[in-house]
Each structure stands twice: as structure tokens, then as C-alpha cells.
Design a protein around this motif. Structure first.
Motif, mmCIF file in Angstrom:
data_model
loop_
_atom_site.group_PDB
_atom_site.id
_atom_site.type_symbol
_atom_site.label_atom_id
_atom_site.label_comp_id
_atom_site.label_asym_id
_atom_site.label_seq_id
_atom_site.Cartn_x
_atom_site.Cartn_y
_atom_site.Cartn_z
ATOM 1 N N ALA A 32 0.861 -1.188 0.000
ATOM 2 C CA ALA A 32 0.000 0.000 0.000
ATOM 3 C C ALA A 32 0.895 1.234 0.000
ATOM 4 O O ALA A 32 1.908 1.273 0.695
ATOM 5 N N ILE A 33 0.524 2.228 -0.789
ATOM 6 C CA ILE A 33 1.265 3.486 -0.864
ATOM 7 C C ILE A 33 0.388 4.590 -0.285
ATOM 8 O O ILE A 33 -0.783 4.736 -0.674
ATOM 9 N N VAL A 34 0.937 5.375 0.646
ATOM 10 C CA VAL A 34 0.191 6.415 1.353
ATOM 11 C C VAL A 34 0.919 7.744 1.222
ATOM 12 O O VAL A 34 2.148 7.811 1.369
ATOM 13 N N ILE B 93 -2.804 6.200 -1.762
ATOM 14 C CA ILE B 93 -2.668 6.481 -3.193
ATOM 15 C C ILE B 93 -3.027 5.247 -4.010
ATOM 16 O O ILE B 93 -3.758 5.327 -5.002
ATOM 17 N N ASP B 94 -2.538 4.089 -3.586
ATOM 18 C CA ASP B 94 -2.826 2.849 -4.313
ATOM 19 C C ASP B 94 -2.476 1.660 -3.425
ATOM 20 O O ASP B 94 -1.698 1.788 -2.464
ATOM 21 N N ALA B 95 -3.061 0.503 -3.724
ATOM 22 C CA ALA B 95 -2.794 -0.720 -2.967
ATOM 23 C C ALA B 95 -2.975 -1.921 -3.890
ATOM 24 O O ALA B 95 -3.992 -2.025 -4.579
ATOM 25 N N LYS B 96 -1.977 -2.805 -3.900
ATOM 26 C CA LYS B 96 -2.022 -3.981 -4.774
ATOM 27 C C LYS B 96 -1.244 -5.129 -4.129
ATOM 28 O O LYS B 96 -0.473 -4.925 -3.205
ATOM 29 N N TYR B 97 -1.466 -6.352 -4.660
ATOM 30 C CA TYR B 97 -0.616 -7.475 -4.277
ATOM 31 C C TYR B 97 0.015 -8.066 -5.529
ATOM 32 O O TYR B 97 -0.544 -7.982 -6.633
ATOM 33 N N PHE B 98 1.191 -8.668 -5.342
ATOM 34 C CA PHE B 98 1.959 -9.216 -6.448
ATOM 35 C C PHE B 98 2.297 -10.669 -6.122
ATOM 36 O O PHE B 98 3.038 -10.947 -5.173
ATOM 37 N N ASP C 42 7.901 -1.413 -10.972
ATOM 38 C CA ASP C 42 7.261 -0.238 -11.570
ATOM 39 C C ASP C 42 6.303 0.427 -10.587
ATOM 40 O O ASP C 42 6.265 1.664 -10.482
ATOM 41 N N PHE C 43 5.546 -0.388 -9.851
ATOM 42 C CA PHE C 43 4.597 0.136 -8.861
ATOM 43 C C PHE C 43 5.326 0.918 -7.771
ATOM 44 O O PHE C 43 4.915 2.017 -7.385
ATOM 45 N N ILE C 44 6.441 0.374 -7.302
ATOM 46 C CA ILE C 44 7.209 1.035 -6.245
ATOM 47 C C ILE C 44 7.851 2.324 -6.755
ATOM 48 O O ILE C 44 7.820 3.369 -6.086
ATOM 49 N N LYS C 45 8.438 2.268 -7.943
ATOM 50 C CA LYS C 45 9.125 3.441 -8.482
ATOM 51 C C LYS C 45 8.171 4.586 -8.802
ATOM 52 O O LYS C 45 8.579 5.760 -8.808
ATOM 53 N N LYS C 46 6.920 4.262 -9.069
ATOM 54 C CA LYS C 46 5.934 5.309 -9.370
ATOM 55 C C LYS C 46 5.383 5.981 -8.115
ATOM 56 O O LYS C 46 4.654 6.971 -8.206
ATOM 57 N N ALA C 47 5.712 5.433 -6.954
ATOM 58 C CA ALA C 47 5.277 6.076 -5.703
ATOM 59 C C ALA C 47 5.899 7.467 -5.631
ATOM 60 O O ALA C 47 7.115 7.619 -5.798
ATOM 61 N N LEU D 220 5.492 3.506 2.033
ATOM 62 C CA LEU D 220 5.241 2.221 1.389
ATOM 63 C C LEU D 220 5.154 1.159 2.467
ATOM 64 O O LEU D 220 6.102 0.944 3.233
ATOM 65 N N LEU D 221 4.015 0.493 2.550
ATOM 66 C CA LEU D 221 3.759 -0.521 3.566
ATOM 67 C C LEU D 221 3.642 -1.869 2.862
ATOM 68 O O LEU D 221 2.800 -2.033 1.961
ATOM 69 N N MET D 222 4.479 -2.830 3.248
ATOM 70 C CA MET D 222 4.550 -4.113 2.549
ATOM 71 C C MET D 222 4.409 -5.282 3.518
ATOM 72 O O MET D 222 4.955 -5.240 4.629
ATOM 73 N N VAL D 223 3.727 -6.330 3.070
ATOM 74 C CA VAL D 223 3.537 -7.503 3.924
ATOM 75 C C VAL D 223 3.245 -8.706 3.037
ATOM 76 O O VAL D 223 2.659 -8.577 1.961
ATOM 77 N N THR D 224 3.694 -9.882 3.472
ATOM 78 C CA THR D 224 3.513 -11.086 2.663
ATOM 79 C C THR D 224 2.304 -11.909 3.108
ATOM 80 O O THR D 224 1.854 -11.824 4.248
ATOM 81 N N HIS D 225 1.823 -12.707 2.166
ATOM 82 C CA HIS D 225 0.878 -13.790 2.484
ATOM 83 C C HIS D 225 1.329 -15.023 1.713
ATOM 84 O O HIS D 225 1.667 -14.935 0.524
ATOM 85 N N ASP D 226 1.335 -16.186 2.404
ATOM 86 C CA ASP D 226 1.792 -17.432 1.797
ATOM 87 C C ASP D 226 3.249 -17.255 1.358
ATOM 88 O O ASP D 226 4.099 -17.046 2.199
#
Length: 235
Positions: A112-114, A122-127, A140-145, A151-157
Motif C-alpha cells: 500500500a502506498i500512502v 494512493i494505491d494498494a495492490k498485491y503481487f 514499476d509500482f514502487i518506483k511510481k510512488a 510504502l507498507l509491505m507484507v507477505t501472504h503465503d
């Protein structure tokens, strides 16, 4: 005769007083409802009792913090996924930016970008880092912040299998000390600032590996979390 007369007068007075007391009691019983009379008696009985002091229930804080952040500060809480079914969550200022309820949490790395100055997302996505090639789109998502963003990042699985080295380098440049250590199904949480510096004592990153096959998820990663309060007017 006087003694007998006095005794008679006393007896008559006693009988008269008894009749008056009976009459008044009957009259009050008729006028005052039974419920009110009972309540009054109970109230009188409780006057001498020691009052019981009860602590008020604790007030809920933003993002379920135990204690409130200082005025003007931002509250955040990042919770990685747990097992296969428990999805990742990113909370900022009591708003769920990424969660299962919002239907925007998923396998891999959730970001998530705040905007730091406004506190707005601003935006929130998973990759997905298990199936498909998404390292380039995540870069690209990170560089466009924009500058002055969080930038808040967290994993799943699993967030590592198809995570390329150039993607790790981009996250490392944001200040991550653990991204190079991420392994298959590691639980990882990280918060970074772009264009300004976060306080040194702020909880920014945590990692846990799923080596323990006897955990409650049978070898799947257990959830981890980081949380804190970001002060205002950082540069």
C-alpha cells in the motif's frame, strides 16, 4: 377510684393509638403502590452498602493499538498472512488499506502506498510471487510512488519464489535489511518512506521463516506484525 380511672384512660389511649396506626398503615398501603414501596425499602437497605467501583471498558485505539498515538501522528499496523486462509492486512489511521474484506489482499507481496502529508492512500495492490512473473510490475509500482510517500509491505503465503534480485534491490534501497533473507513462505512485514526519513526507533521490519513444521499451521507461515506511530513533520 382514681387508680381505676387512670388505668382505664391508659387502656383507652392505647387502643386509640393502635386503631390509628392500623388505619394509617392501611391508608398508606392503599395509596402507595406495592412496587414503589418495595423499591423504597430496597433503596433504604442499600444506603449503608459500600459502593462497587468498576473500571470503564478500555477505549479502542486506531488500528487496534493498545495505547493511542500522540496527536498528529499516524497509526499503522501491518499483519502478515497466517497459514493458507488467514490473509494479510495493512491498517493505516484505522483504515484497512489491504484486507480480505476489501478483496484486495492476495498471495505474494501486498503493498500500500500512502501520501505522508495527507494520510490518504494512493494505491494498494498485491503481487503473486508463486505463480506468474510480477517482479517487474512490482518494481514499476514502487518506483511510481511519489516523493514523500509511505510504502507498507507484507507477505501472504509465499513472497519469494519468483521474486527477482532486481526487485529485492529496489526494496533494499528503501531501507529493508531482511528482504535478501526472505525464503519460501517467510512471513515478512516492512514499512518505508520515500523522500524523507523515518525515526530510528520506529518498528519498521520483521521476518519469520516457516521452518517449524509443528506450528499451528503445520509448516505454513505463522503471522507476524509490526505497528507504531509515525510522527508529523518529518523531513
Amino acid at each position: 377510684m382514681r387508680v381505676g380511672c387512670n388505668n382505664f384512660m391508659k387502656l383507652a389511649g392505647f387502643l386509640f393509638a393502635s386503631i390509628c396506626a392500623w388505619y394509617l398503615g392501611s391508608l398508606f398501603a392503599y395509596i402507595i403502590p406495592e412496587d414503589s414501596l418495595t423499591a423504597t425499602i430496597e433503596h433504604i437497605q442499600k444506603v449503608g452498602e459500600k459502593p462497587v467501583l468498576r473500571a470503564p471498558p478500555p477505549k479502542r485505539q486506531k488500528c487496534d493499538h493498545w495505547s493511542p498515538c500522540k496527536p498528529g501522528s499516524y497509526a499503522y499496523r501491518l499483519l502478515s498472512g497466517g497459514g493458507k486462509e488467514k490473509m494479510a492486512k495493512i491498517c493505516f489511521e484505522d483504515q484497512q488499506l489491504i484486507s480480505e474484506e476489501k478483496k484486495n489482499a492476495g498471495r505474494g507481496i501486498n503493498i500500500a502506498i500512502v501520501d505522508y502529508d495527507t494520510g490518504k492512500c494512493i494505491d494498494a495492490k498485491y503481487f503473486d510471487m508463486w505463480e506468474g512473473e510480477f517482479s517487474a510490475s512490482m518494481i514499476d509500482f514502487i518506483k511510481k510512488a511519489p516523493q514523500r510517500s509511505l510504502l507498507l509491505m507484507v507477505t501472504h503465503d509465499d513472497g519469494s519464489t519468483k521474486l527477482k534480485e532486481d526487485a529485492k534491490k529496489v526494496i533494499e534501497d528503501l531501507g529493508s535489511k531482511e528482504i535478501q533473507n526472505i525464503r519460501f513462505r517467510s512471513s515478512w512485514a516492512f514499512i518505508a518512506a520515500k523522500g524523507f526519513k523515518l525515526p530510528d526507533d520506529l518498528e519498521k521490519e520483521k521476518i519469520n521463516h516457516s521452518d517449524n513444521k509443528k506450528n499451528r499451521y503445520g509448516g505454513w507461515p505463522a503471522e507476524i506484525q509490526i505497528e507504531g506511530c509515525i510522527p508529523p513533520n518529518l523531513h
